[in-house]
Scaffold this motif. Structure first.
Motif, PDB file in Angstrom:
ATOM      1  N   GLN A 110       0.836  -1.193   0.000  1.00 49.42           N
ATOM      2  CA  GLN A 110       0.000   0.000   0.000  1.00 49.42           C
ATOM      3  C   GLN A 110       0.872   1.245   0.000  1.00 49.42           C
ATOM      4  OE1 GLN A 110      -1.498  -0.764   4.214  1.00 49.42           O
ATOM      5  NE2 GLN A 110      -1.366   1.478   4.272  1.00 49.42           N
ATOM      6  N   LEU A 111       0.262   2.355  -0.382  1.00 44.58           N
ATOM      7  CA  LEU A 111       0.903   3.658  -0.287  1.00 44.58           C
ATOM      8  C   LEU A 111      -0.196   4.680  -0.033  1.00 44.58           C
ATOM      9  CD1 LEU A 111       3.570   5.257  -0.484  1.00 44.58           C
ATOM     10  CD2 LEU A 111       3.036   5.657  -2.894  1.00 44.58           C
ATOM     11  N   ASP A 112      -0.069   5.419   1.063  1.00 50.21           N
ATOM     12  CA  ASP A 112      -1.107   6.370   1.450  1.00 50.21           C
ATOM     13  C   ASP A 112      -0.697   7.819   1.230  1.00 50.21           C
ATOM     14  OD1 ASP A 112      -3.135   4.494   2.957  1.00 50.21           O
ATOM     15  OD2 ASP A 112      -1.133   3.924   3.637  1.00 50.21           O
ATOM     16  N   GLY A 113       0.597   8.066   1.076  1.00 50.05           N
ATOM     17  CA  GLY A 113       1.021   9.449   0.900  1.00 50.05           C
ATOM     18  C   GLY A 113       2.423   9.572   0.353  1.00 50.05           C
ATOM     19  N   ILE A 114       2.689  10.703  -0.292  1.00 45.98           N
ATOM     20  CA  ILE A 114       4.032  11.059  -0.746  1.00 45.98           C
ATOM     21  C   ILE A 114       4.326  12.472  -0.262  1.00 45.98           C
ATOM     22  CG2 ILE A 114       5.614  11.396  -2.689  1.00 45.98           C
ATOM     23  CD1 ILE A 114       3.788   9.750  -4.429  1.00 45.98           C
ATOM     24  N   LEU A 115       5.476  12.640   0.349  1.00 47.11           N
ATOM     25  CA  LEU A 115       6.001  13.976   0.604  1.00 47.11           C
ATOM     26  C   LEU A 115       7.136  14.211  -0.380  1.00 47.11           C
ATOM     27  CD1 LEU A 115       6.402  16.637   2.084  1.00 47.11           C
ATOM     28  CD2 LEU A 115       7.871  15.421   3.725  1.00 47.11           C
ATOM     29  N   HIS A 116       6.888  15.068  -1.361  1.00 46.94           N
ATOM     30  CA  HIS A 116       7.921  15.425  -2.339  1.00 46.94           C
ATOM     31  C   HIS A 116       8.791  16.522  -1.723  1.00 46.94           C
ATOM     32  CE1 HIS A 116       6.564  13.103  -5.795  1.00 46.94           C
ATOM     33  NE2 HIS A 116       5.316  13.515  -5.571  1.00 46.94           N
ATOM     34  N   ASN A 117       9.840  16.106  -1.055  1.00 45.95           N
ATOM     35  CA  ASN A 117      10.700  17.045  -0.351  1.00 45.95           C
ATOM     36  C   ASN A 117      12.020  17.301  -1.066  1.00 45.95           C
ATOM     37  OD1 ASN A 117      11.879  18.366   2.242  1.00 45.95           O
ATOM     38  ND2 ASN A 117      13.259  16.661   1.812  1.00 45.95           N
ATOM     39  N   ALA A 118      12.510  16.329  -1.833  1.00 45.77           N
ATOM     40  CA  ALA A 118      13.812  16.469  -2.503  1.00 45.77           C
ATOM     41  C   ALA A 118      13.808  17.663  -3.447  1.00 45.77           C
ATOM     42  CB  ALA A 118      14.155  15.197  -3.271  1.00 45.77           C
ATOM     43  N   GLY A 119      14.915  18.382  -3.489  1.00 45.83           N
ATOM     44  CA  GLY A 119      14.999  19.525  -4.391  1.00 45.83           C
ATOM     45  C   GLY A 119      16.412  20.036  -4.523  1.00 45.83           C
ATOM     46  N   MET A 148       6.991  12.649 -12.683  1.00 42.46           N
ATOM     47  CA  MET A 148       7.135  11.249 -13.074  1.00 42.46           C
ATOM     48  C   MET A 148       6.843  10.308 -11.916  1.00 42.46           C
ATOM     49  SD  MET A 148      10.620  11.789 -15.332  1.00 42.46           S
ATOM     50  CE  MET A 148      11.157  10.090 -15.202  1.00 42.46           C
ATOM     51  N   LEU A 149       7.396  10.634 -10.752  1.00 43.12           N
ATOM     52  CA  LEU A 149       7.206   9.765  -9.587  1.00 43.12           C
ATOM     53  C   LEU A 149       5.743   9.763  -9.146  1.00 43.12           C
ATOM     54  CD1 LEU A 149       8.661   7.942  -7.558  1.00 43.12           C
ATOM     55  CD2 LEU A 149       9.056   9.966  -6.138  1.00 43.12           C
ATOM     56  N   THR A 150       5.117  10.930  -9.173  1.00 46.69           N
ATOM     57  CA  THR A 150       3.699  11.006  -8.813  1.00 46.69           C
ATOM     58  C   THR A 150       2.864  10.153  -9.753  1.00 46.69           C
ATOM     59  OG1 THR A 150       3.986  13.251  -7.960  1.00 46.69           O
ATOM     60  CG2 THR A 150       1.739  12.558  -8.472  1.00 46.69           C
ATOM     61  N   GLN A 151       3.084  10.314 -11.041  1.00 48.72           N
ATOM     62  CA  GLN A 151       2.294   9.553 -12.013  1.00 48.72           C
ATOM     63  C   GLN A 151       2.522   8.053 -11.866  1.00 48.72           C
ATOM     64  OE1 GLN A 151       3.069   9.150 -16.414  1.00 48.72           O
ATOM     65  NE2 GLN A 151       1.480  10.728 -16.516  1.00 48.72           N
ATOM     66  N   ALA A 152       3.779   7.661 -11.661  1.00 48.05           N
ATOM     67  CA  ALA A 152       4.091   6.234 -11.548  1.00 48.05           C
ATOM     68  C   ALA A 152       3.443   5.604 -10.315  1.00 48.05           C
ATOM     69  CB  ALA A 152       5.610   6.039 -11.504  1.00 48.05           C
ATOM     70  N   LEU A 153       3.293   6.378  -9.242  1.00 48.29           N
ATOM     71  CA  LEU A 153       2.765   5.830  -7.994  1.00 48.29           C
ATOM     72  C   LEU A 153       1.264   6.055  -7.822  1.00 48.29           C
ATOM     73  CD1 LEU A 153       5.664   6.786  -5.543  1.00 48.29           C
ATOM     74  CD2 LEU A 153       5.267   4.605  -6.699  1.00 48.29           C
ATOM     75  N   GLY A 163      -5.655   9.143  -0.049  1.00 48.60           N
ATOM     76  CA  GLY A 163      -4.301   9.401  -0.517  1.00 48.60           C
ATOM     77  C   GLY A 163      -3.947  10.876  -0.463  1.00 48.60           C
ATOM     78  N   SER A 164      -2.760  11.178   0.069  1.00 48.35           N
ATOM     79  CA  SER A 164      -2.314  12.566   0.177  1.00 48.35           C
ATOM     80  C   SER A 164      -0.972  12.749  -0.497  1.00 48.35           C
ATOM     81  CB  SER A 164      -2.205  12.972   1.649  1.00 48.35           C
ATOM     82  OG  SER A 164      -1.717  14.296   1.761  1.00 48.35           O
ATOM     83  N   ILE A 165      -0.901  13.686  -1.443  1.00 47.97           N
ATOM     84  CA  ILE A 165       0.349  14.022  -2.125  1.00 47.97           C
ATOM     85  C   ILE A 165       0.696  15.451  -1.748  1.00 47.97           C
ATOM     86  CG2 ILE A 165       1.518  14.321  -4.339  1.00 47.97           C
ATOM     87  CD1 ILE A 165      -1.575  12.109  -4.072  1.00 47.97           C
ATOM     88  N   VAL A 166       1.857  15.624  -1.130  1.00 43.40           N
ATOM     89  CA  VAL A 166       2.295  16.937  -0.659  1.00 43.40           C
ATOM     90  C   VAL A 166       3.555  17.335  -1.411  1.00 43.40           C
ATOM     91  CG1 VAL A 166       3.050  18.312   1.313  1.00 43.40           C
ATOM     92  CG2 VAL A 166       1.287  16.553   1.619  1.00 43.40           C
ATOM     93  N   PHE A 209      -4.184  16.789  -3.289  1.00 47.46           N
ATOM     94  CA  PHE A 209      -2.877  17.339  -3.642  1.00 47.46           C
ATOM     95  C   PHE A 209      -2.752  18.718  -3.006  1.00 47.46           C
ATOM     96  CE2 PHE A 209      -4.117  14.396  -6.905  1.00 47.46           C
ATOM     97  CZ  PHE A 209      -2.948  13.743  -7.287  1.00 47.46           C
ATOM     98  N   ASN A 210      -1.648  18.957  -2.313  1.00 53.80           N
ATOM     99  CA  ASN A 210      -1.391  20.254  -1.692  1.00 53.80           C
ATOM    100  C   ASN A 210       0.099  20.566  -1.741  1.00 53.80           C
ATOM    101  OD1 ASN A 210      -4.088  21.108  -0.305  1.00 53.80           O
ATOM    102  ND2 ASN A 210      -3.840  18.976   0.305  1.00 53.80           N
TER     103      ASN A 210
END
Length: 266
Positions: A110-119, A148-153, A163-166, A209-210
């Protein structure tokens, strides 16, 4: 997007509520959250914080030794067993990200959330003088790889109950500033990406998405951007974690399409 509410949604929490959120113990229990750039800075602290509140954390970054150190910290504090996912977002292909989706499905389920922090910060210089190779590198890590990572997951996230994508933005993304070049443009694009995903999933009740704008925080990236600044005048990553937890918790189910500035006066 701005500090105002997206017209399609009425959040149950306003931005002050998110900034001042008081998490209860185990408020992330049962959730699996992937954190990019989890080896250092805000990403490291977010991963530890999510684990502290009960989440299973997937640690993604380019330096295995740093990820393994965070892994050990989570285990030592009694958190659920995390996973180390080494990936260089600058070099990673979409196929590799799809393989990652398959790995998470198989090993975690399962996957419930992604924190896109890398930059990447890149360089602070006029656009007229900006190195084009550095420009491409910053845009790849901060925008293209994030997309890409968001779409793939997304297949996994769609199966989640909520599901929460931040995404991570910046004050110079919301209000572009001279000399911030590729970084500012990448953060403008990130806010736009979150907005478009929000509009396109407005009838999908389980996805949100936020963006978070952490503001001036005591990190290595901030030190590189402002070398003359006294870091002791800045909040630590730990001091801004309330918003990060809130947007991953079920308290924020109705918060969509927002750019939440954690230090709005920054």
């Amino acid at each position: 997007m701005s500090d105002s509410t997206n017209q399609n949604f009425k959040p149950s929490l306003n931005h002050d509520d998110i900034r001042n959120f008081e998490p209860v113990d185990n408020c992330l229990d049962g959730k699996t959250i992937l954190v990019t750039g989890a080896g250092a800075g805000i990403g490291r602290v977010a991963a530890l914080t999510y684990a502290r509140y009960g989440a299973t954390v997937l640690l993604l970054g380019r330096t295995s030794s740093k990820l393994e150190a965070v892994y050990d910290e989570i285990e030592s504090m009694g958190g659920k067993q995390p996973a180390v996912l080494p990936m260089d977002l600058e070099a990673a292909t979409y196929n590799e990200m799809q393989q990652l989706e398959g790995l998470i499905t198989k090993e975690v389920g399962q996957l419930d959330g992604i924190l896109h922090n890398a930059g990447l910060l890149g360089v602070l210089t006029p656009l007229e003088m900006y190195d084009v190779d550095m420009f491409a590198k910053v845009m790849k890590v901060n925008v293209t790889a994030t997309f890409m990572l968001t779409q793939a997951l997304l297949p996994l996230l769609k199966d989640a109950a909520n599901g929460s994508i931040v995404f991570t933005s910046s004050t110079v993304g919301t209000h572009p500033r001279a000399f911030w070049g590729a970084y500012a443009l990448s953060k403008q694009a990130t806010e736009g990406m979150s907005d478009i995903f929000t509009q396109e999933t407005q009838n999908t009740s389980n996805l949100r998405f936020n963006c978070i704008n952490p503001g001036g925080t005591r990190t290595n990236m901030r030190a590189h951007a402002f070398p003359g600044e006294d870091p002791m005048t800045l909040k630590t990553p730990a001091e801004i974690m309330a918003g990060y937890v809130c947007l991953m918790s079920d308290a924020s189910i109705n918060v969509r399409g927002q750019v939440v500035a954690l230090q709005p006066k920054d």
